[in-house]
Design an enzyme around this catalytic site. Structure first.
Site, PDB file in Angstrom:
ATOM      1  N   SER A 231       0.882  -1.165  -0.112  1.00 58.34           N
ATOM      2  CA  SER A 231      -0.036   0.104  -0.064  1.00 58.34           C
ATOM      3  C   SER A 231       0.779   1.135   0.132  1.00 58.34           C
ATOM      4  O   SER A 231       1.612   1.464  -1.068  1.00 58.34           O
ATOM      5  CB  SER A 231      -0.884  -0.076   1.220  1.00 58.34           C
ATOM      6  OG  SER A 231      -1.992   0.787   1.121  1.00 58.34           O
TER       7      SER A 231
ATOM      8  N   ASP B  33      -8.840  -4.255  -6.499  1.00 52.15           N
ATOM      9  CA  ASP B  33      -8.376  -3.150  -5.201  1.00 52.15           C
ATOM     10  C   ASP B  33      -9.510  -2.108  -5.224  1.00 52.15           C
ATOM     11  O   ASP B  33      -9.053  -1.216  -6.152  1.00 52.15           O
ATOM     12  CB  ASP B  33      -6.851  -3.015  -5.428  1.00 52.15           C
ATOM     13  CG  ASP B  33      -6.163  -2.428  -4.299  1.00 52.15           C
ATOM     14  OD1 ASP B  33      -6.872  -1.578  -3.292  1.00 52.15           O
ATOM     15  OD2 ASP B  33      -5.052  -2.412  -4.033  1.00 52.15           O
TER      16      ASP B  33
ATOM     17  N   HIS C   7      -7.392  -5.243  -1.932  1.00 51.53           N
ATOM     18  CA  HIS C   7      -6.180  -4.683  -1.401  1.00 51.53           C
ATOM     19  C   HIS C   7      -5.100  -5.225  -0.446  1.00 51.53           C
ATOM     20  O   HIS C   7      -4.066  -5.238  -0.579  1.00 51.53           O
ATOM     21  CB  HIS C   7      -6.426  -3.296  -0.839  1.00 51.53           C
ATOM     22  CG  HIS C   7      -5.460  -2.105  -0.476  1.00 51.53           C
ATOM     23  ND1 HIS C   7      -4.531  -1.657  -1.521  1.00 51.53           N
ATOM     24  CD2 HIS C   7      -5.056  -1.864   0.637  1.00 51.53           C
ATOM     25  CE1 HIS C   7      -3.912  -0.821  -1.087  1.00 51.53           C
ATOM     26  NE2 HIS C   7      -4.050  -1.058   0.456  1.00 51.53           N
TER      27      HIS C   7
END
Lengths: 431, 465
Positions: free
Chosen positions: A241, A333, A368
């Site tokens: 991330s 995501d 994600h």
């Protein structure tokens, strides 16, 4: 030989293992053709209960073997050796917006696995099972040393494998949720790497929260490099991330951070050239009007960095990367535009002539939070905004079955990638 | 790969370009050393039950080279135990103990668990040691290493033989006698002294009464393992335990003690009263046979490991007087080192006929585990005598026997080292007793017999109706 159903035997082998290792769940001594439910239950450090279950029918020998038999219903279906773990969700009545994260890696996850009569879907707590065992799942192998790092103003944790070394190392960067996340580093250390995980969001200086500068990451990287048991030229950076922004930015622009390879999970290269963390936050804030919400008012942040800019000054110049890079992206995501970024990075690297260094693992219906294998899938969870401290629910995306498959596959490939570029690369032996 | 001078140039160029929060970044030059990582040694699983197989592998070693794989651990008394084996890595620089053969050291041949069952007290440690776990709630912590070359253990004192720098990789494993969730319950009930191990879960479970020999005390580790396999197991003390009153060196309990112990199991709310077995080793065999034939309890099956059908001691009669173990020393024999063998004490030809258990009354299946090199008990003769007597009353079908060449008296759970001899007493003088058993053959017996024991218990405790 079939049992008379009086004393069925439930066994899990091994009863203690690492979280990325498989176990075998076996029930014996049932009457042939009996309907049973296998149930797994665990309590997290926050006190929440998570569970999973599968419906089985015992075979002619009175056995159920999870790795070979088919679950015909429950939180997972089909032949799923580890379904009892990855399909876990908070039990009915739990608080909402939970995410499964281990804080203290020195104690294992304790999973209570039980077999119940019949095909049950609820009321497990009230019903006495036929049998029950306990399995321990560990993020850390015996003999791994955990060392708090506080020098040079850094806040991190170092994990050191046993033995004389030297070892390759991994610099482990998590995302914008902040905190000091240790479990992936502990696991990688258990696989033979010195690992440093770093807290870099939400750090307080002079009583105020501040964004760290690039020198913070360089200081931390140097701690790894200078460690007597680390091969300074065999360091990988692994980011997830927000951590990907740091990973890519520092690799390209910092003379200090020169990794042997990179693993970038669910992230993007979109950030001001030569920028620092503050710049990434600013760029995201500028696009806040692009925030979307799903039908349950959960925040979708993926558009905040979209569209991928054409302006090269707004993206890390990935064409300048000189080491192998593996991008791991979930095609569903909802938090970062990982797929679009990966595609754009590929084009940039093809243009620059270094795309032979790039590997992209792209997983359909995957969100994600691509975590170590057999971890439960989290499609959405509570999130505390960095500055305002307001509580929202962030949508991460992904559907459970493909997402969990992606976790398992990407972890195996990550370990193989690290092994290939940190262990088996034949470099010149010169001290 | 970049040479250091080109790298320095790049550093300087990037230095000028960097705009870092108002601070200049520091270029770390001159630190570039090309470093080959150490080889990797892995074990799987790293936390295993004592009877679970551990796969030990090394990679990124020098190909086709001699290496030593070593295990080291400290017993609870602080003694260092060690084993080592010599291998050659293959063409890819790997070694795999499931695949490769040791050519020397503590064991030879392809022995996946050899490092564990060939552990011996390190040179310089005390004499006559035996590796036994007292606290079953904690694991053994074993250090596995791989070293360059074929290294022998030191000849000097203090274990300094192997230079530390020869070790190239290491991994640590935990070996447990207890699974997670097993509960250890101290029993001091109705005069009975023991420890009950309950498997996790609601039950009810089959039960096992677990009896050891004249070493005395309270030996828990086999029961802990049984409970880890789903059997409620009661390790019983009956001799030389501080909570059992009476004069020292005497067996001060009577028949009723064992009957009470059996009934504690039967009456336990989480144990199936009609699924209780008895397992005995050494003198525990005599007790097991007595329980199965003369105490009006009905075990589902019994297992006898290297023990006698009769006893010199009349200690278990209700109105008898207990004798001590030290009587009848005329049957003790000594080897050239003055180590004592008790073997002839249990030879059927030496025991008064009225002291034999009435094996003819046996009504349940019996598994006799026999070490042919047993120097402490005349196991071969006793097994033969049991079989003969059962055959005479048409009960051959109850008798099962497995005989292990080269195995000694102490046939214990697998992958633990055999003690061919160990310290028996220090009073009035130091006496070492012979158990027998050749290391490798004894290891085979432990591994095979354990599977048979678990299988036999499973057959008669879970599968019959």
């Amino acid at each position: 030989m079939a049992g008379d159903g009086c004393c069925p035997l439930l066994s899990v082998t091994p009863t203690r293992c690492l979280v990325d290792e498989k176990f075998e769940v076996l029930v014996q001594g049932l009457c042939p053709g009996s309907q049973v439910t296998l149930h797994a239950l665990t309590q997290t450090e926050d006190g929440d209960y998570w569970d999973a279950f599968g419906h089985y029918v015992s075979d002619a020998t009175g056995s159920v073997k999870v790795s070979e038999h088919c679950s015909v219903g429950g939180s997972y279906e089909g032949i799923e050796p580890m379904g009892l773990l990855w399909s876990m969700k908070p039990v009915p009545g739990s608080r909402t917006g939970l995410r499964f994260r281990k804080k203290d890696v020195s104690i294992p996850i304790e999973v209570h696995i039980s077999v119940y009569k019949g095909h049950m879907t609820e009321g497990f707590k009230e019903q006495t099972p036929l049998a029950s065992v306990v399995a321990e799942r560990w993020y850390i192998a015996p003999g791994i040393q955990r060392i708090s790092i506080t020098e040079k103003g850094i806040k991190g944790t170092l994990f050191l494998p046993p033995g004389p070394g030297p070892f390759p190392a991994v610099f482990d960067l998590w995302g914008g949720a902040g905190g000091l996340v240790e479990y992936r580093s502990a696991l990688l250390a258990s696989r033979g790497y010195v690992c440093l995980t770093l807290k870099y969001v939400g750090l307080v200086k002079d009583g105020k929260e501040h964004n760290v500068g690039n020198d913070y990451f360089e200081a931390a990287y140097t701690v790894l490099q200078e460690h007597p048991k680390v091969c300074p030229d065999k360091i990988a950076v692994m980011g997830l991330s927000f951590g990907v922004s740091v990973t890519l930015g520092m690799t390209v622009y910092s003379p200090v951070i020169q990794p042997a390879c990179l693993v970038c999970v669910s992230g993007s290269h979109v950030m001001p050239v030569n920028g620092c963390l503050a710049d990434v936050f600013a760029a995201i804030k500028k696009n806040v009007r692009n925030t979307r919400y799903d039908e349950e008012q959960r925040i979708i942040w993926r558009d905040l960095l979209l569209p991928i800019p054409d302006d090269p000054s707004k993206k890390v110049e990935v064409g300048r990367i000189k080491c192998p890079v593996m991008l791991i992206v979930g095609e569903d995501d909802q938090n970062w535009p990982a797929t679009e970024s990966a595609e754009d990075m590929k084009q940039m690297m093809e243009k620059a002539g270094n795309s032979h260094l790039l590997t992209i693992l792209s997983y359909p219906k995957t969100g994600h939070l691509i975590e170590p294998p057999y971890s439960p899938h989290c499609r959405a969870s509570n999130f505390v905004m960095a500055e305002s401290k307001s509580k929202v629910v962030a949508l991460w995306g992904g559907e459970t079955v493909p997402h969990c498959l992606a976790q398992e596959d990407s972890w195996q490939k990550t370990l193989a990638f690290l092994k290939k570029h940190l262990y088996s690369d034949t470099s010149m032996c010169k001290l | 790969m970049f040479s250091s001078s080109i790298r320095e140039l790049l550093c300087l160029r990037q230095l000028y370009r960097a705009i870092i929060s108002g601070q200049r970044c520091k270029a770390q030059v001159g630190l570039r050393t090309y470093c080959r990582p150490a080889p990797l040694l892995t074990a799987s699983p790293t936390r295993a039950l004592i009877d679970e197989l551990i796969t030990v592998e090394g990679c990124f070693l020098t190909p086709n080279s001699p290496i030593t794989v070593r295990a080291r651990m400290h017993s609870e008394d602080g003694d260092l135990w060690e084993s080592l084996a010599y291998y050659y890595t293959d063409g890819r620089g790997t070694v795999n103990l499931n695949r490769d053969s040791s050519i020397g050291g503590s064991y030879v041949g392809c022995e996946p668990m050899g490092l564990f069952w060939s552990l011996q007290a390190a040179p310089g440690e005390r004499e006559g040691l035996r590796l036994r776990k007292r606290d079953v709630e904690t694991p053994y912590l074993v250090d596995l290493s791989v070293l360059q070359g074929h290294i022998s253990s030191c000849d000097g004192a203090g274990g300094q033989g192997m230079r530390a720098e020869q070790e190239v990789a290491a991994v640590k494993v935990e070996r447990w006698y207890m699974s997670p969730g097993v509960r250890r319950v101290e029993i001091r009930q109705n005069g009975v002294v023991g420890t009950l191990f309950m498997p996790p879960g609601p039950g009810p479970f089959p039960g096992v009464l677990d009896l050891w020999g004249m070493g005395g005390g309270l030996v828990e580790y086999r029961s802990a393992l049984f409970a880890s396999h789903g059997l409620a197991s009661f390790a019983l003390a009956y001799f030389d335990h501080k909570d059992i009153p009476g004069p020292a060196k005497r067996v001060n309990v009577k028949d009723s003690y064992f009957k009470t112990a059996f009934e504690i199991l039967q009456n336990h709310p989480q144990i199936c009263s009609d699924r209780v077995a008895v397992v005995g080793l050494s003198f525990g065999v005599y007790l097991t046979l007595k329980i199965a034939t003369q105490l009006s309890v009905n075990p589902s099956c019994i297992i006898c490991i290297n023990g006698p059908l009769g006893s010199f001691n009349k200690s278990f009669n209700e109105n008898g007087v207990s004798g001590t173990f030290d009587e009848h020393q005329e049957y003790w024999s000594y080897d050239e080192h003055n180590n004592v063998s008790f073997r002839e004490m249990s030879s059927p030809k030496n025991i008064p006929p009225e002291n034999f258990v009435k094996i003819e009354n046996l009504n349940c299946p019996l598994l006799y585990i026999l070490g042919e090199d047993d120097l402490s008990c005349a196991a071969v003769e006793n097994a033969d005598e049991i079989e003969k007597r059962l055959r005479a009353v048409g009960k051959s079908h109850l008798f099962n026997c497995v005989s292990y060449p080269g195995a000694g008296h102490l046939i214990e759970p697998p992958y633990t080292p055999n003690a061919r001899a160990s310290l028996w007493t220090t009073r009035p003088t130091k006496l070492i007793t012979l158990w027998g058993g050749n290391l490798a053959q004894h290891a085979v017996a432990q591994e095979d017999s354990w599977k048979r024991i678990l299988g036999f218990l499973d057959l008669y405790l879970r599968q019959s109706d």
